[in-house]
Each structure stands twice: as C-alpha cells, then as structure tokens.
Design a protein around this motif. Structure first.
Motif, PDB file in Angstrom:
ATOM      1  N   THR A  58      24.470 -52.754  29.027  1.00  9.24           N
ATOM      2  CA  THR A  58      23.450 -52.868  29.988  1.00  9.24           C
ATOM      3  C   THR A  58      22.566 -54.048  29.839  1.00  9.24           C
ATOM      4  N   TYR A  92      16.867 -35.190  28.522  1.00 10.15           N
ATOM      5  CA  TYR A  92      17.916 -35.805  29.516  1.00 10.15           C
ATOM      6  C   TYR A  92      19.269 -35.827  29.111  1.00 10.15           C
ATOM      7  N   GLN A 143      18.918 -50.340  36.150  1.00  2.75           N
ATOM      8  CA  GLN A 143      18.630 -49.764  37.216  1.00  2.75           C
ATOM      9  C   GLN A 143      19.832 -48.805  37.554  1.00  2.75           C
ATOM     10  N   ALA A 144      20.882 -49.016  37.404  1.00  2.00           N
ATOM     11  CA  ALA A 144      22.016 -48.135  37.771  1.00  2.00           C
ATOM     12  C   ALA A 144      22.108 -47.082  36.388  1.00  2.00           C
ATOM     13  N   TYR A 145      21.868 -47.459  35.230  1.00  2.00           N
ATOM     14  CA  TYR A 145      21.789 -46.653  34.127  1.00  2.00           C
ATOM     15  C   TYR A 145      20.727 -45.717  34.276  1.00  2.00           C
ATOM     16  N   ASP A 146      19.443 -46.095  34.886  1.00  2.00           N
ATOM     17  CA  ASP A 146      18.517 -44.934  34.869  1.00  2.00           C
ATOM     18  C   ASP A 146      18.925 -44.096  36.042  1.00  2.00           C
ATOM     19  N   GLU A 147      19.318 -44.838  37.199  1.00  2.00           N
ATOM     20  CA  GLU A 147      19.627 -43.900  38.063  1.00  2.00           C
ATOM     21  C   GLU A 147      20.597 -42.725  37.905  1.00  2.00           C
ATOM     22  N   LEU A 148      21.636 -42.907  37.013  1.00  7.13           N
ATOM     23  CA  LEU A 148      22.562 -42.210  36.542  1.00  7.13           C
ATOM     24  C   LEU A 148      21.634 -40.895  35.781  1.00  7.13           C
ATOM     25  N   HIS A 195      18.524 -40.007  36.082  1.00 10.75           N
ATOM     26  CA  HIS A 195      17.814 -39.462  37.285  1.00 10.75           C
ATOM     27  C   HIS A 195      18.547 -38.294  38.061  1.00 10.75           C
ATOM     28  N   GLN A 196      19.832 -38.688  38.760  1.00  7.80           N
ATOM     29  CA  GLN A 196      20.658 -37.930  39.176  1.00  7.80           C
ATOM     30  C   GLN A 196      21.044 -36.832  38.487  1.00  7.80           C
ATOM     31  N   GLU A 197      21.682 -37.030  37.377  1.00 11.29           N
ATOM     32  CA  GLU A 197      22.026 -36.021  36.466  1.00 11.29           C
ATOM     33  C   GLU A 197      20.861 -35.032  35.870  1.00 11.29           C
TER      34      GLU A 197
END
Length: 337
Positions: free
Chosen positions: A77, A42, A8-13, A15-17
């Motif tokens: 991950t 991405y 989840q944190a990996y995907d959020e990084l 998305h944020q970028e």
C-alpha cells in the motif's frame, strides 16, 4: 501473488466492511467491550484476508491499536505524505517493510512526531501478522517532562519535530520485559474502566522502557543495531553463496536456512552491513560484472547477460540502462578498439 492497493482504496474497504457489518446486525457488535464505546474493532476486508484491527482511545492524545491478521497474499500500500503523532509498533509475528525499516517478529519500531514522508508499506502474507501500535500526541509527552517548562531531555528532543521536518525513526529488538508487557496488553482480562486504567498503565510502562533505552543511546551506552560477530560471519557467508550462484540464486528462505539465520535477521543484517537488500546486492553485482565483461570486449551482450544470470535479454538491457545510463551494446562499442 502480490496485491498493490492505494491507501485510499485500502481505507475504503475497511469502511465498507464496517458499514455492512453494522447493517447486518441489530446492535453495534463492532464494540467488543459493551462498557466502552471508544473500543472499536474493524474487521479486515475478506478480499485481502481475515482478522481485525482493534482501536482503543485511552485518553485524549493516546490511542492503542491491536492488529491480528492473516493476509491472503503479500500486500503493498502507498501512504501519502502526512503529519503524524509519536508512534510505537511492537510485532509479535509477521513483517512489514516501510521507508525506514524492515520490522519482524520480536522487534519494535519507534517513530517521532513530525512529517511522515510519502512511502510504501510492504506486508508479507507468509505468516500471521500480529502487532500492537501506540500513538501519542506531543502535548502528552511534554506533560511527563517533570519541569516547569515542560521541556523534554535533550536525548528525547528528536522525538518531536516541526511538521516540515521528517520524523525520527529507530528500530530495535524488544527485551523480554517489553515482550511480556506487550502480551499483557493483548491479553487484558478486564472491561470498562478497569480495562482502560490497566491498558493505559501498560502503555506508559512500555513508553518508560523506550525512554530509558533512548537515554542510554544518547549516553553511548547502548547500541540497538549491533550484530554479534557470528551473525556477521553468517551474513558474509550468505553473500558468498549468492555470488557463487548468479545464474540460480537460492530463495531468501533457503539462503537463511543455509547460513543458520532466520529470514528477518538475514535481511536486516544484510542491509546493515552492505547497505542494501539481499537481492538488491545481487542485482547490482550482476550488472557490475556484466559491465566489466562488455568493457573487456571479449563477449557479446547476450553472452554477458547469460554469464551473470540473466535469461531475459530485454530485462537485462533495461536494468543495465537504468543503472549506467548507457545501453549494453553501446558500452561494448565504447571500449572496443
């Protein structure tokens, strides 16, 4: 250094970028092909390294992903249990370990449709990481079956499983022809509709090669896991070196160099022959030797630990208890008369 991060944190990084990149630009610069909005790049989060993932939706049920990364450190991950499509990875360089396989440069991994269990992805940051991934929905596979019922040949039926069944997995070494087609995908010279037709044709070409191999395996004419006798001898030699140097084992890179193999072949072959990793084998051997020393009743716990290469006696005690379900000193008492 090793970075451990949840999926989840990996995907959020990512998305944020992507959002920040969009806000910094007046146009959708994450689209490398202005004539294709289904071709998206991405950027890899700078906190983890540099590079990109490029996703191209070729048609409904068929997606191509191209990855080109240089990670700052090793990244681990966790992927949750999930239903997944038929999937093919081809690695140009870099490596990663999942529940099923260690995949290195020049190799491919094939995963069937079905339940992808909860697992850990371990990606090394030692060298650039470059691969292509192809995802295909089962319905699209069935459309190529060629009969009225749309049923796959018997040898390909394990590729498609019910969602509650764990998916099929196979690791192989890419043939020179596979490598050529994979490079052509990455180096596609076209844009727009020409690009899409070209890439879909190359994806299907690779799929045809995989199907041909799978049929040969089903007929007993092909063994993708076979090791040459010379490689087997070298892997046994690597095992002997490890056992001779219990107190100061060489690094994996040094061990591979000493026996004349690359690291990937050593790791994959070691698991194939001995059923575990290089250092998993060393760990188990050390503890077995320590148990025999303690059962003999001649050496104390600290002496036995040192003799098999442990300097941290607390770590030795924990590892011993985890493997045998008994503390080292209790093992010594049990066999002393």
């Amino acid at each position: 250094m090793t970075i451990t991060i949840s999926q989840q944190a990996y995907d959020e990084l990512f998305h944020q970028e992507t959002v920040e990149r969009y806000l910094r630009s007046a146009s959708l610069t994450q689209h490398p092909d202005p004539d294709d909005l289904l071709d998206v790049v991405y950027r890899f989060p700078p906190a983890l390294g540099q590079g990109y993932w490029r996703e191209i939706q070729l048609r409904e049920g068929m997606q191509l992903t191209i990855g080109n990364l240089q990670m700052r450190d090793r990244i681990i991950t966790g992927a949750p249990e999930r239903e997944d499509w038929w999937e093919y990875h081809f690695h140009f360089s870099g490596e990663h370990q999942d529940r099923y396989n260690l995949i290195c440069g020049g190799q491919y991994a094939l995963y069937g449709n079905g339940l992808a269990p909860q697992e850990i992805w371990d990606c090394s940051g030692k060298e650039p990481y470059s691969e292509i991934l192809i995802h295909i929905q089962p319905e699209l596979l069935y459309s190529f079956a060629g009969d009225r019922e749309g049923e796959l040949p018997r040898c390909l039926q394990p590729w498609i499983r019910q969602t509650e069944r764990e998916r099929y997995s196979r690791l192989g070494t890419a043939t020179p022809t596979m490598q050529t087609v994979a490079k052509q995908i990455v180096q596609c010279p076209y844009q727009g509709i020409a690009k899409r037709v070209y890439l879909e044709g190359k994806v299907l070409e690779l799929m045809g090669m995989l199907i041909a191999e799978e049929i040969e395996i089903g007929d007993g004419k092909y063994n993708p896991y076979s090791l040459k006798s010379d490689a087997v001898d070298r892997i046994h030699h690597a095992r002997d070196i490890l056992l001779q140097r219990l107190d100061e084992p060489p690094t994996l890179a040094t061990l591979a160099r000493q026996v004349g193999l690359n690291e990937c072949t050593l790791k994959r072959g070691f698991r194939q022959i001995f059923g575990t990793t290089v250092f998993g084998y060393l760990h188990n051997y050390r503890l077995e030797q320590a148990r025999q020393l303690l059962e003999a009743g001649t050496w104390r716990v600290g002496e036995a630990a040192q003799m098999v290469g442990y300097r941290d006696f607390t770590a030795f005690g924990r590892a011993f208890y985890k493997k045998f379900g008994i503390r080292p000193r209790d093992c010594m008492k049990k066999y002393s008369v």
